[in-house]
Design a protein around this motif. Structure first.
Motif, PDB file in Angstrom:
ATOM      1  N   GLY A 233     -15.088 -10.210  67.421  1.00 53.56           N
ATOM      2  CA  GLY A 233     -15.461 -10.515  66.045  1.00 53.56           C
ATOM      3  C   GLY A 233     -15.133  -9.431  65.048  1.00 53.56           C
ATOM      4  N   LEU A 234     -14.231  -8.518  65.413  1.00 53.44           N
ATOM      5  CA  LEU A 234     -13.820  -7.458  64.496  1.00 53.44           C
ATOM      6  C   LEU A 234     -12.488  -7.798  63.855  1.00 53.44           C
ATOM      7  CD1 LEU A 234     -14.704  -4.250  66.572  1.00 53.44           C
ATOM      8  CD2 LEU A 234     -16.036  -5.296  64.732  1.00 53.44           C
ATOM      9  N   LEU A 235     -12.322  -7.387  62.597  1.00 54.14           N
ATOM     10  CA  LEU A 235     -11.072  -7.591  61.879  1.00 54.14           C
ATOM     11  C   LEU A 235     -10.391  -6.259  61.620  1.00 54.14           C
ATOM     12  CD1 LEU A 235     -11.920 -10.152  59.040  1.00 54.14           C
ATOM     13  CD2 LEU A 235     -10.657 -10.601  61.138  1.00 54.14           C
ATOM     14  N   GLN A 236      -9.080  -6.235  61.791  1.00 56.62           N
ATOM     15  CA  GLN A 236      -8.301  -5.105  61.303  1.00 56.62           C
ATOM     16  C   GLN A 236      -7.208  -5.640  60.391  1.00 56.62           C
ATOM     17  OE1 GLN A 236      -5.430  -2.975  63.584  1.00 56.62           O
ATOM     18  NE2 GLN A 236      -5.445  -4.449  65.286  1.00 56.62           N
ATOM     19  N   ALA A 237      -6.872  -4.848  59.372  1.00 59.40           N
ATOM     20  CA  ALA A 237      -5.897  -5.284  58.383  1.00 59.40           C
ATOM     21  C   ALA A 237      -4.925  -4.159  58.076  1.00 59.40           C
ATOM     22  CB  ALA A 237      -6.618  -5.720  57.104  1.00 59.40           C
ATOM     23  N   TRP A 238      -3.686  -4.541  57.758  1.00 60.78           N
ATOM     24  CA  TRP A 238      -2.687  -3.551  57.382  1.00 60.78           C
ATOM     25  C   TRP A 238      -1.672  -4.203  56.443  1.00 60.78           C
ATOM     26  CZ3 TRP A 238      -3.095  -6.018  61.981  1.00 60.78           C
ATOM     27  CH2 TRP A 238      -1.982  -6.716  62.468  1.00 60.78           C
ATOM     28  N   GLY A 239      -0.876  -3.351  55.776  1.00 56.50           N
ATOM     29  CA  GLY A 239       0.098  -3.857  54.811  1.00 56.50           C
ATOM     30  C   GLY A 239      -0.166  -3.300  53.429  1.00 56.50           C
ATOM     31  N   TYR A 240       0.055  -4.091  52.408  1.00 55.83           N
ATOM     32  CA  TYR A 240      -0.166  -3.647  51.030  1.00 55.83           C
ATOM     33  C   TYR A 240      -1.565  -4.047  50.560  1.00 55.83           C
ATOM     34  CZ  TYR A 240       4.663  -2.193  50.554  1.00 55.83           C
ATOM     35  OH  TYR A 240       5.859  -1.531  50.704  1.00 55.83           O
TER      36      TYR A 240
ATOM     37  N   ILE B 299     -17.145 -11.769  62.879  1.00 53.74           N
ATOM     38  CA  ILE B 299     -16.267 -12.772  62.294  1.00 53.74           C
ATOM     39  C   ILE B 299     -15.743 -13.714  63.386  1.00 53.74           C
ATOM     40  CG2 ILE B 299     -14.149 -13.142  60.983  1.00 53.74           C
ATOM     41  CD1 ILE B 299     -16.415 -11.859  59.391  1.00 53.74           C
ATOM     42  N   THR B 300     -15.612 -15.002  63.038  1.00 56.16           N
ATOM     43  CA  THR B 300     -15.100 -15.979  63.999  1.00 56.16           C
ATOM     44  C   THR B 300     -13.777 -16.606  63.560  1.00 56.16           C
ATOM     45  OG1 THR B 300     -16.397 -17.746  62.940  1.00 56.16           O
ATOM     46  CG2 THR B 300     -17.419 -16.568  64.791  1.00 56.16           C
ATOM     47  N   GLN B 301     -13.438 -16.485  62.264  1.00 55.03           N
ATOM     48  CA  GLN B 301     -12.184 -17.071  61.794  1.00 55.03           C
ATOM     49  C   GLN B 301     -11.722 -16.353  60.541  1.00 55.03           C
ATOM     50  OE1 GLN B 301     -12.321 -21.326  61.389  1.00 55.03           O
ATOM     51  NE2 GLN B 301     -10.233 -21.508  60.667  1.00 55.03           N
ATOM     52  N   VAL B 302     -10.390 -16.206  60.395  1.00 59.03           N
ATOM     53  CA  VAL B 302      -9.845 -15.510  59.234  1.00 59.03           C
ATOM     54  C   VAL B 302      -8.599 -16.234  58.746  1.00 59.03           C
ATOM     55  CG1 VAL B 302      -8.389 -13.969  60.623  1.00 59.03           C
ATOM     56  CG2 VAL B 302      -9.160 -13.248  58.351  1.00 59.03           C
TER      57      VAL B 302
ATOM     58  N   GLY C  78      -4.376 -15.561  52.244  1.00 60.48           N
ATOM     59  CA  GLY C  78      -3.568 -16.154  51.193  1.00 60.48           C
ATOM     60  C   GLY C  78      -2.444 -15.187  50.876  1.00 60.48           C
ATOM     61  N   GLU C  79      -1.741 -15.429  49.793  1.00 63.53           N
ATOM     62  CA  GLU C  79      -0.626 -14.551  49.459  1.00 63.53           C
ATOM     63  C   GLU C  79      -1.100 -13.123  49.213  1.00 63.53           C
ATOM     64  OE1 GLU C  79       3.436 -14.690  46.751  1.00 63.53           O
ATOM     65  OE2 GLU C  79       1.852 -16.174  46.468  1.00 63.53           O
ATOM     66  N   TYR C  80      -2.164 -12.982  48.418  1.00 62.52           N
ATOM     67  CA  TYR C  80      -2.667 -11.642  48.124  1.00 62.52           C
ATOM     68  C   TYR C  80      -4.185 -11.551  48.260  1.00 62.52           C
ATOM     69  CZ  TYR C  80       2.002 -10.844  46.222  1.00 62.52           C
ATOM     70  OH  TYR C  80       3.369 -10.723  46.059  1.00 62.52           O
ATOM     71  N   HIS C  81      -4.783 -12.401  49.073  1.00 57.86           N
ATOM     72  CA  HIS C  81      -6.225 -12.305  49.310  1.00 57.86           C
ATOM     73  C   HIS C  81      -6.523 -12.762  50.732  1.00 57.86           C
ATOM     74  CE1 HIS C  81      -6.004 -16.609  48.497  1.00 57.86           C
ATOM     75  NE2 HIS C  81      -7.259 -16.758  48.910  1.00 57.86           N
ATOM     76  N   THR C  82      -7.761 -12.542  51.158  1.00 54.34           N
ATOM     77  CA  THR C  82      -8.169 -12.845  52.530  1.00 54.34           C
ATOM     78  C   THR C  82      -9.554 -13.486  52.510  1.00 54.34           C
ATOM     79  OG1 THR C  82      -6.986 -10.855  53.234  1.00 54.34           O
ATOM     80  CG2 THR C  82      -8.438 -11.883  54.845  1.00 54.34           C
ATOM     81  N   ALA C  83      -9.795 -14.409  53.436  1.00 52.99           N
ATOM     82  CA  ALA C  83     -11.110 -15.033  53.584  1.00 52.99           C
ATOM     83  C   ALA C  83     -11.461 -15.101  55.059  1.00 52.99           C
ATOM     84  CB  ALA C  83     -11.111 -16.442  52.973  1.00 52.99           C
ATOM     85  N   ALA C  84     -12.763 -15.022  55.354  1.00 57.89           N
ATOM     86  CA  ALA C  84     -13.217 -15.046  56.745  1.00 57.89           C
ATOM     87  C   ALA C  84     -14.543 -15.792  56.850  1.00 57.89           C
ATOM     88  CB  ALA C  84     -13.366 -13.628  57.292  1.00 57.89           C
ATOM     89  N   ILE C  85     -14.826 -16.306  58.051  1.00 60.20           N
ATOM     90  CA  ILE C  85     -16.072 -16.971  58.338  1.00 60.20           C
ATOM     91  C   ILE C  85     -16.816 -16.177  59.405  1.00 60.20           C
ATOM     92  CG2 ILE C  85     -17.147 -19.073  59.278  1.00 60.20           C
ATOM     93  CD1 ILE C  85     -14.792 -20.642  58.199  1.00 60.20           C
ATOM     94  N   SER C  86     -18.118 -15.952  59.174  1.00 58.88           N
ATOM     95  CA  SER C  86     -18.923 -15.195  60.125  1.00 58.88           C
ATOM     96  C   SER C  86     -19.486 -16.117  61.187  1.00 58.88           C
ATOM     97  CB  SER C  86     -20.067 -14.479  59.401  1.00 58.88           C
ATOM     98  OG  SER C  86     -21.064 -15.412  59.039  1.00 58.88           O
ATOM     99  N   GLU C  87     -20.071 -15.520  62.222  1.00 60.69           N
ATOM    100  CA  GLU C  87     -20.668 -16.325  63.300  1.00 60.69           C
ATOM    101  C   GLU C  87     -21.855 -17.158  62.804  1.00 60.69           C
ATOM    102  OE1 GLU C  87     -22.315 -14.015  66.403  1.00 60.69           O
ATOM    103  OE2 GLU C  87     -23.372 -12.628  65.073  1.00 60.69           O
ATOM    104  N   LYS C  88     -22.409 -16.793  61.637  1.00 58.68           N
ATOM    105  CA  LYS C  88     -23.511 -17.557  61.056  1.00 58.68           C
ATOM    106  C   LYS C  88     -23.008 -18.634  60.102  1.00 58.68           C
ATOM    107  CE  LYS C  88     -26.752 -13.673  61.305  1.00 58.68           C
ATOM    108  NZ  LYS C  88     -27.652 -12.779  60.525  1.00 58.68           N
ATOM    109  N   GLY C  89     -21.694 -18.792  60.020  1.00 58.16           N
ATOM    110  CA  GLY C  89     -21.145 -19.821  59.153  1.00 58.16           C
ATOM    111  C   GLY C  89     -20.992 -19.392  57.707  1.00 58.16           C
ATOM    112  N   GLU C  90     -21.143 -18.108  57.453  1.00 59.57           N
ATOM    113  CA  GLU C  90     -21.020 -17.605  56.071  1.00 59.57           C
ATOM    114  C   GLU C  90     -19.574 -17.329  55.753  1.00 59.57           C
ATOM    115  OE1 GLU C  90     -25.222 -15.079  56.071  1.00 59.57           O
ATOM    116  OE2 GLU C  90     -23.395 -14.212  56.871  1.00 59.57           O
ATOM    117  N   VAL C  91     -19.180 -17.580  54.513  1.00 61.17           N
ATOM    118  CA  VAL C  91     -17.826 -17.296  54.064  1.00 61.17           C
ATOM    119  C   VAL C  91     -17.800 -15.989  53.300  1.00 61.17           C
ATOM    120  CG1 VAL C  91     -15.886 -18.093  52.649  1.00 61.17           C
ATOM    121  CG2 VAL C  91     -17.262 -19.733  53.928  1.00 61.17           C
TER     122      VAL C  91
END
Length: 274
Positions: free
Chosen positions: A211-218, A255-258, A261-274
């Motif tokens: 459930g961990l996220l890592q991100a890279w890029g611009y 996090i359970t899902q990620v 978008g072109e220049y943004h990110t969204a994720a869903i937690s294990e509790k169903g929160e966005v």
């Protein structure tokens, strides 16, 4: 008019409760049966890829044709090396800005379209208007794929596997360090199981089984989730805090899902929160 006695209504209530209880019992039994036999369910053995829209770089798989498709059109199995009428099934598909990638049911990955940044994974920067298998991943069983504007990422497992190596991340194309697929751990340990990957225009986010996220890029718009914006290519880092509201102190969230978008990110937690 004589109304039924109280005992009659009590008897009727008990009878109705018994019917509902029996129906629930039957539904539970059916669910149990389905659960026990789910391995023997006949899943579709044949599927097809349909493409449409902009085709300047051949991303719709129309070899030798530059015209744009205004209605969905099926890609013939022959394009993927399958005989006409063969049972072909597809597991996943992704579109970049001008390239496309698809995962076949045997774990093979096909790419086509623009390739000026090596996003097709064939080691060149020459575009291709027809699907071709990514040879560098032939020893891997690809499970899913995601395309950025000019990069590609896939999750795969070795075909020859003793069970100790699970889903790993492969990346290539713009800002990914190679025109060929390469294994990428980033901020995760090498044995981390990768659950999902999503590519934005110029950033990538990977989700681990834990459930961990890592991100890279611009990060010029804050799409890496680091609490600030900055210019230039940024290395991989785990996103370790999330705020429910802007005026709250960030906290650790699983996090359970990620999705990028072109220049943004969204994720869903294990509790169903966005």
């Amino acid at each position: 008019m004589k109304f039924p006695s109280v005992s009659f209504w009590v008897y009727l209530l008990v009878l109705l409760l018994g019917v509902f209880k029996r129906r629930d019992s039957i539904e539970m039994d059916i669910n149990g049966i389905i659960g026990e036999t789910k391995r023997s369910v006949n899943f579709p053995t044949k599927s097809a890829i349909y493409v449409w829209g902009y085709n300047q770089s051949g991303q719709t798989g129309r070899e030798g044709k530059d015209g744009h498709l205004r209605i969905p059109k099926q890609l013939p199995p022959e394009l993927f090396g399958c005989p006409a009428g063969a049972n072909a099934r597809w597991l996943d598909i992704a579109c970049g800005r001008e390239h496309t990638a698809a995962v076949a049911s045997d774990g093979s990955l096909f790419t086509w379209g623009a390739n000026e940044f090596g996003q097709l994974g064939d080691g060149t920067e020459e575009g291709r208007k027809y699907p071709k298998k990514v040879k560098q991943l032939e020893t891997e069983f690809v499970k899913s794929v995601s395309c950025g504007a000019h990069c590609t990422a896939a999750i795969a497992e070795p075909r020859q596997n003793d069970g100790t190596i699970l889903s790993r991340l492969w990346v290539w194309g713009q800002n990914q360090g190679s025109n060929y697929p390469r294994l990428f751990c980033g901020a995760f340990s090498p044995n981390t199981i990768i659950r999902q990957v999503s590519c934005g225009a110029v950033h990538v986010v990977a989700l681990s089984e834990d459930g961990l996220l890592q991100a890279w890029g611009y990060n010029e718009y804050g799409q890496l989730g680091r609490g600030f914006t900055c210019e230039g290519l940024q290395g991989a880092r785990v996103i370790n805090a999330y705020a429910k509201f802007l005026d709250e102190t960030p906290e650790l969230v699983k996090i359970t899902q990620v999705s990028c978008g072109e220049y943004h990110t969204a994720a869903i937690s294990e509790k169903g929160e966005v």
